[in-house]
Design an enzyme around this catalytic site. Structure first.
Site, PDB file in Angstrom:
ATOM      1  N   TYR A 143       0.830  -1.203   0.000  1.00  0.00           N
ATOM      2  CA  TYR A 143       0.000   0.000   0.000  1.00  0.00           C
ATOM      3  C   TYR A 143       0.865   1.255   0.000  1.00  0.00           C
ATOM      4  CZ  TYR A 143      -3.220   3.604   1.652  1.00  0.00           C
ATOM      5  OH  TYR A 143      -3.950   4.769   1.790  1.00  0.00           O
ATOM      6  N   LYS A 147       1.194   4.215  -2.902  1.00  0.00           N
ATOM      7  CA  LYS A 147       0.864   5.616  -2.621  1.00  0.00           C
ATOM      8  C   LYS A 147       2.080   6.516  -2.801  1.00  0.00           C
ATOM      9  CE  LYS A 147      -3.562   5.803  -1.678  1.00  0.00           C
ATOM     10  NZ  LYS A 147      -4.471   6.656  -2.484  1.00  0.00           N
TER      11      LYS A 147
END
Length: 225
Positions: A143, A147
């Site tokens: 994740y 990002k």
């Protein structure tokens, strides 16, 4: 009246962002992978069932929006997803999925909308980064890395557009108060989480005339609001 595009527009944050722009007097086009939204979008356009990991579908969505609503003045890239997973569980599949959902959707939609954004006075792109991507905790590798790709896209594109009238910024929220996050973290102190409406107001500011001097910023948003 500006035309504003919100990807991931049928989700909790997307709906909050769309509502903030509507209240500001803008027309909003919402795009989502889901087939339909749970609420109405008065005066706007909803495009469901769109896979923004596919550049062709992104381009088709932009074409339909500009045909119906005119040139796009603001793009807010909300579409994305989250997973917590240690590396030894499903690393290749999870990393690919996170990059597809968080980074690829942002790249394809931005690339498709860029020609019309560059032609509009006072245009703005606002991306959704993540505070947790600055220092990745356990299980956050996929994740956080995806990002961080959004963060670097924001910085790079801001430099590329320095001579234009289009700004590019990203908000970096901590934990957003959504039903899914509450279900995943039932013992957390929800009072400290960022409210979707509060984050939407920050996004609205970054797309406002008052923020024209800001581009390439990665703005932390960490208060409940």
């Amino acid at each position: 009246m500006r035309t504003v595009v919100v990807t991931g527009g049928f989700g909790v944050l997307g709906r909050a962002v769309a509502a903030a722009f509507r209240e500001n007097g803008d027309r909003v086009a919402r795009i989502d992978f889901a087939p339909q939204a749970a609420d109405a979008n008065p005066g706007g356009l909803d495009l469901g069932g769109v896979d923004l990991t596919d550049a062709t579908q992104a381009a088709a969505a932009v074409a339909e929006i500009t045909d119906v609503m005119g040139g796009i003045a603001v793009l807010v890239n909300v579409a994305g997803g989250f997973v917590w997973e240690p590396l030894d569980e499903d690393a290749p599949g999870t990393w690919a999925r996170m990059f597809a959902m968080n980074a690829t959707t942002c790249v394809t939609m931005t690339a498709a909308a860029l020609p019309t954004l560059k032609s509009m006075p006072g245009a703005a792109i606002v991306n959704i980064g993540a505070g947790s991507a600055l220092v990745a905790g356990a299980g956050m590798g996929a994740y956080a890395a995806s990002k961080q790709a959004v963060h670097k896209l924001t910085e790079s594109l801001a430099a590329e557009l320095a001579g234009s009238d289009c700004t590019v910024n990203a908000v970096l929220p901590s934990i957003i108060d959504t039903p899914a996050n509450r279900a995943d973290m039932p013992d957390a102190d929800w009072a400290q989480w960022v409210q979707p409406d509060a984050l939407a107001r920050v996004i609205l500011f970054l797309a406002s005339p008052g923020a024209r001097a800001i581009s390439g910023a990665l703005l932390p948003v960490s208060r409940g609001g």
